[in-house]
Design a protein around this motif. Sequence first.
Motif, PDB file in Angstrom:
ATOM      1  N   ARG A 187       0.811  -1.219   0.000  1.00  0.00           N
ATOM      2  CA  ARG A 187       0.000   0.000   0.000  1.00  0.00           C
ATOM      3  C   ARG A 187       0.847   1.274   0.000  1.00  0.00           C
ATOM      4  NH1 ARG A 187      -2.827  -3.905  -0.612  1.00  0.00           N
ATOM      5  NH2 ARG A 187      -4.914  -4.228   0.230  1.00  0.00           N
ATOM      6  N   LYS A 188       2.133   1.156   0.257  1.00  0.00           N
ATOM      7  CA  LYS A 188       2.975   2.344   0.382  1.00  0.00           C
ATOM      8  C   LYS A 188       3.663   2.632  -0.942  1.00  0.00           C
ATOM      9  CE  LYS A 188       6.639   4.391   3.183  1.00  0.00           C
ATOM     10  NZ  LYS A 188       7.617   4.196   4.281  1.00  0.00           N
ATOM     11  N   ARG A 189       3.648   3.899  -1.321  1.00  0.00           N
ATOM     12  CA  ARG A 189       4.295   4.330  -2.554  1.00  0.00           C
ATOM     13  C   ARG A 189       5.592   5.057  -2.215  1.00  0.00           C
ATOM     14  NH1 ARG A 189      -1.212   6.885  -5.193  1.00  0.00           N
ATOM     15  NH2 ARG A 189      -2.126   4.930  -5.947  1.00  0.00           N
TER      16      ARG A 189
END
Length: 424
Positions: free
Chosen positions: A115-117
């Motif tokens: 979920r982390k960019r």
Amino acid sequence: MRVFVFNMRGRPLMPCSQRKARLLLRENKAMIYKYHPFTIQLTYTTGETKQDCHIGIDTGSKYIGAAVRSEDKVFWKGEIELRQDIRSNLDTKRIYRRSRRNRKTRYRKPRFLNRKRRDEWLPPSLQSRINHTFHWIDTLSSLVPNPILHIEVGKFDVAKMINPEIHGVDYQHGQTYGFFDERYFVFARDNYTCQCCGKSKNKILNTHHIIYRSNGGTNRVDNLITVCTDCHTSQNHRKGGIFYQWQEQHKKVKQYKEPPFMNTLRKRIFVAYPDAEITYGSETTPKRKAMKLDKTHYNDAIVISGINEIKENPEEWLLIKQFRKKKRSLHEATARKGRKKPNRNQTRNSKNTPYYKGFYLNDKVSVFGKSGYITGFTSNAAYIKDENNDYITLPNKTYKQVSINKMKLECHNNNWQYIIKNAV
């Protein structure tokens, strides 16, 4: 256009004329290194007198202009057409994915660690255009000795484009400042009057998208108008309805998709090419007019390269388009009836096949005295389109398939199409 030359060690030399390249190839003193841009490699040792070569790049969100010159001679010029269909393809993939999750399909455990960019993340549509811009800058820089980069970038103030009188704290307020939401701002801007029938009394008002979101429209207030419930019907939404007629009579909605991309590209260019000479469009336009060049992307690139006087300028230029070769679909969205195996285990449909009997998608072939590009395969046949995106078919026939046995391979193009054109 000149022909790019490499020495025996694969290092770039000064480009030569097409006639000299033909003589070298005929005498087996050189071999073809690649077709587009056409490059040869020498098979014997020679002198290596080199000059500084200047590369002009006219950046853009849809087209990139490029030119290579040395002193007062233009060696090569062309335009690169960037893809504009990435967002629509991702929307289609999203629809397929959500429909699969609602069907009775194989179970996959949910993932929560993706979920982390990263900090420099960009949307795929922007990242693709930036990557291809850098790709062609690096490609042209590798073809000539002592390359000096000249890049034109753009700097845009979107808020000032919308409201030229904006200043100070107004940048933080925006257009809808002081209103409950965008809907009430649109009503107030349109004087609580339906923009189709012109009536305002005793009417329930709604907001309507001028350009539908399915066609790329946004939720910006510039894309919204006030309509009443009598006009806001499903029938008027169809083609030929009131909304389509209203849109044809009024000016098109201004889109502000390109300026943010150009601002992002400018910052990335500063980091990727710190030694490049940067220029802006306000400097390029008067120079191009003074040199009496037409308004084209490759002519802008010639001016950007810093040339003062042109003594040699080829009539031919190269149009480069990117071709999407793979659909990357595991199976069709809708399973066809009559299959004996589950849809996930079925073989790929023949229309999605990337190659067949030695031919690949996007290969340039000649058939019936014409040249074209393979766009798809069927049983022992292929679909071929010419430079104008029209199908090449059998004489006096209506179907589009052409037999594999009647095609002759000209060159393999991979993901790019190259079209040589003459300057008007």
